[in-house]
Design a protein around this motif. Sequence first.
Motif, PDB file in Angstrom:
ATOM      1  N   LYS A 114      48.758  73.507  13.158  1.00 17.44           N
ATOM      2  CA  LYS A 114      47.603  73.284  12.288  1.00 17.44           C
ATOM      3  C   LYS A 114      46.296  73.643  12.991  1.00 17.44           C
ATOM      4  O   LYS A 114      45.390  74.214  12.387  1.00 17.44           O
ATOM      5  N   THR A 115      46.213  73.308  14.273  1.00 17.62           N
ATOM      6  CA  THR A 115      45.008  73.606  15.049  1.00 17.62           C
ATOM      7  C   THR A 115      45.402  74.065  16.448  1.00 17.62           C
ATOM      8  O   THR A 115      46.530  73.830  16.896  1.00 17.62           O
ATOM      9  N   LEU A 116      44.441  74.689  17.140  1.00 16.28           N
ATOM     10  CA  LEU A 116      44.681  75.110  18.519  1.00 16.28           C
ATOM     11  C   LEU A 116      44.972  73.903  19.394  1.00 16.28           C
ATOM     12  O   LEU A 116      45.864  73.937  20.245  1.00 16.28           O
ATOM     13  N   GLU A 117      44.210  72.840  19.174  1.00  9.27           N
ATOM     14  CA  GLU A 117      44.396  71.625  19.977  1.00  9.27           C
ATOM     15  C   GLU A 117      45.799  71.060  19.810  1.00  9.27           C
ATOM     16  O   GLU A 117      46.424  70.602  20.775  1.00  9.27           O
TER      17      GLU A 117
ATOM     18  N   ILE B 101      47.041  75.346  30.838  1.00  9.17           N
ATOM     19  CA  ILE B 101      47.631  76.312  29.912  1.00  9.17           C
ATOM     20  C   ILE B 101      46.635  77.425  29.599  1.00  9.17           C
ATOM     21  O   ILE B 101      45.466  77.174  29.325  1.00  9.17           O
ATOM     22  N   THR B 102      47.107  78.659  29.660  1.00  9.49           N
ATOM     23  CA  THR B 102      46.307  79.814  29.259  1.00  9.49           C
ATOM     24  C   THR B 102      46.692  80.187  27.839  1.00  9.49           C
ATOM     25  O   THR B 102      47.878  80.352  27.536  1.00  9.49           O
ATOM     26  N   SER B 103      45.704  80.321  26.957  1.00  6.89           N
ATOM     27  CA  SER B 103      46.019  80.578  25.549  1.00  6.89           C
ATOM     28  C   SER B 103      45.096  81.624  24.946  1.00  6.89           C
ATOM     29  O   SER B 103      43.988  81.861  25.432  1.00  6.89           O
ATOM     30  N   SER B 104      45.591  82.243  23.879  1.00  5.87           N
ATOM     31  CA  SER B 104      44.814  83.240  23.140  1.00  5.87           C
ATOM     32  C   SER B 104      45.187  83.143  21.668  1.00  5.87           C
ATOM     33  O   SER B 104      46.371  83.243  21.319  1.00  5.87           O
ATOM     34  N   VAL B 105      44.193  82.933  20.822  1.00  5.45           N
ATOM     35  CA  VAL B 105      44.442  82.819  19.383  1.00  5.45           C
ATOM     36  C   VAL B 105      44.724  84.210  18.813  1.00  5.45           C
ATOM     37  O   VAL B 105      43.904  85.128  18.930  1.00  5.45           O
ATOM     38  N   VAL B 106      45.889  84.367  18.212  1.00  5.68           N
ATOM     39  CA  VAL B 106      46.304  85.652  17.645  1.00  5.68           C
ATOM     40  C   VAL B 106      45.856  85.784  16.198  1.00  5.68           C
ATOM     41  O   VAL B 106      45.388  86.831  15.754  1.00  5.68           O
ATOM     42  N   GLU B 107      45.967  84.683  15.456  1.00  5.65           N
ATOM     43  CA  GLU B 107      45.648  84.730  14.026  1.00  5.65           C
ATOM     44  C   GLU B 107      45.303  83.332  13.521  1.00  5.65           C
ATOM     45  O   GLU B 107      45.899  82.341  13.930  1.00  5.65           O
ATOM     46  N   GLU B 108      44.329  83.265  12.644  1.00  6.05           N
ATOM     47  CA  GLU B 108      44.001  82.021  11.950  1.00  6.05           C
ATOM     48  C   GLU B 108      44.326  82.221  10.470  1.00  6.05           C
ATOM     49  O   GLU B 108      43.738  83.074   9.814  1.00  6.05           O
TER      50      GLU B 108
ATOM     51  N   GLY C 188      41.771  76.441   0.931  1.00  4.81           N
ATOM     52  CA  GLY C 188      41.365  75.849   2.205  1.00  4.81           C
ATOM     53  C   GLY C 188      42.340  74.827   2.750  1.00  4.81           C
ATOM     54  O   GLY C 188      42.100  74.226   3.805  1.00  4.81           O
ATOM     55  N   LEU C 189      43.445  74.611   2.041  1.00  4.97           N
ATOM     56  CA  LEU C 189      44.438  73.639   2.488  1.00  4.97           C
ATOM     57  C   LEU C 189      45.518  74.335   3.307  1.00  4.97           C
ATOM     58  O   LEU C 189      45.737  75.534   3.195  1.00  4.97           O
ATOM     59  N   ARG C 190      46.217  73.562   4.127  1.00  6.15           N
ATOM     60  CA  ARG C 190      47.328  74.044   4.956  1.00  6.15           C
ATOM     61  C   ARG C 190      46.918  75.215   5.854  1.00  6.15           C
ATOM     62  O   ARG C 190      47.615  76.202   5.982  1.00  6.15           O
ATOM     63  N   LYS C 191      45.758  75.050   6.465  1.00  6.68           N
ATOM     64  CA  LYS C 191      45.336  76.049   7.446  1.00  6.68           C
ATOM     65  C   LYS C 191      46.255  75.984   8.656  1.00  6.68           C
ATOM     66  O   LYS C 191      46.822  74.940   8.973  1.00  6.68           O
ATOM     67  N   SER C 192      46.401  77.112   9.345  1.00  9.56           N
ATOM     68  CA  SER C 192      47.213  77.117  10.568  1.00  9.56           C
ATOM     69  C   SER C 192      46.674  78.160  11.530  1.00  9.56           C
ATOM     70  O   SER C 192      45.878  79.025  11.151  1.00  9.56           O
ATOM     71  N   VAL C 193      47.123  78.076  12.773  1.00  5.20           N
ATOM     72  CA  VAL C 193      46.685  79.017  13.791  1.00  5.20           C
ATOM     73  C   VAL C 193      47.896  79.495  14.582  1.00  5.20           C
ATOM     74  O   VAL C 193      48.813  78.717  14.861  1.00  5.20           O
ATOM     75  N   VAL C 194      47.922  80.796  14.907  1.00  8.48           N
ATOM     76  CA  VAL C 194      48.996  81.385  15.705  1.00  8.48           C
ATOM     77  C   VAL C 194      48.436  81.657  17.097  1.00  8.48           C
ATOM     78  O   VAL C 194      47.383  82.298  17.236  1.00  8.48           O
TER      79      VAL C 194
END
Length: 205
Positions: A7-10, A27-34, A40-46
């Motif tokens: 759901k979120t990066l955190e 941890i090293t991270s990189s957001v690929v897709e939001e 606006g419901l059920r947002k997610s992050v890859v």
Amino acid sequence: MVRREGKTLEEVLSEYASEKGVDVSTITSSVVEEKQGFLGLRKSVVVDLYCEKDIEDFLFNYLNDFFDGLELEVDIDITKNEEDGYEVMLNADNNAIIIGKGGQTLQALNIVVRSALSNQFKKRVKVLIDINNYKEERYEKVRLMARRVAKTVQRTHVSALLDPMPNDERKVIHQYLSNMANIKTESEGEGKNRRLRISYTDSKE
């Protein structure tokens, strides 16, 4: 490098840290897709992410598979050093096979593994693969050789061109002679013919 969705990066970082038993800060991270959900419901992050343990596991598995393919039994010991890099110590029944003539096979193995790490984690990972301390003993030999040559250059003011050598050995000499009075080092040539010139200088640039 692994890919996770949440759901979120955190949330992704927290779950991965719990899974690996590490602190989120490591941890090293990189957001690929939001991803935006409906209205606006059920947002997610890859997210692509990894931690130090992932690098160590990749190193061990890569080398283990490599030597299994050669039907060689090799002990693999991995430690993290103070320079934020990894030292891999190998030991086999016949270390000479892995070292190769003049250390060429060992040098090639270092290059291949560094390339595999860069492809896997999308960054340059410092790693040194050694066999029964062969590399460290080799480094000490090139230091002593370079010191003898540098002292001759100091005395004669005539530059000296060393034999071609791998990048890591040239780097060792660069660092070793960096504070030596009236001595300057620079690399010349391309590829396998790249070598080090030790020259006299009145002052450090």
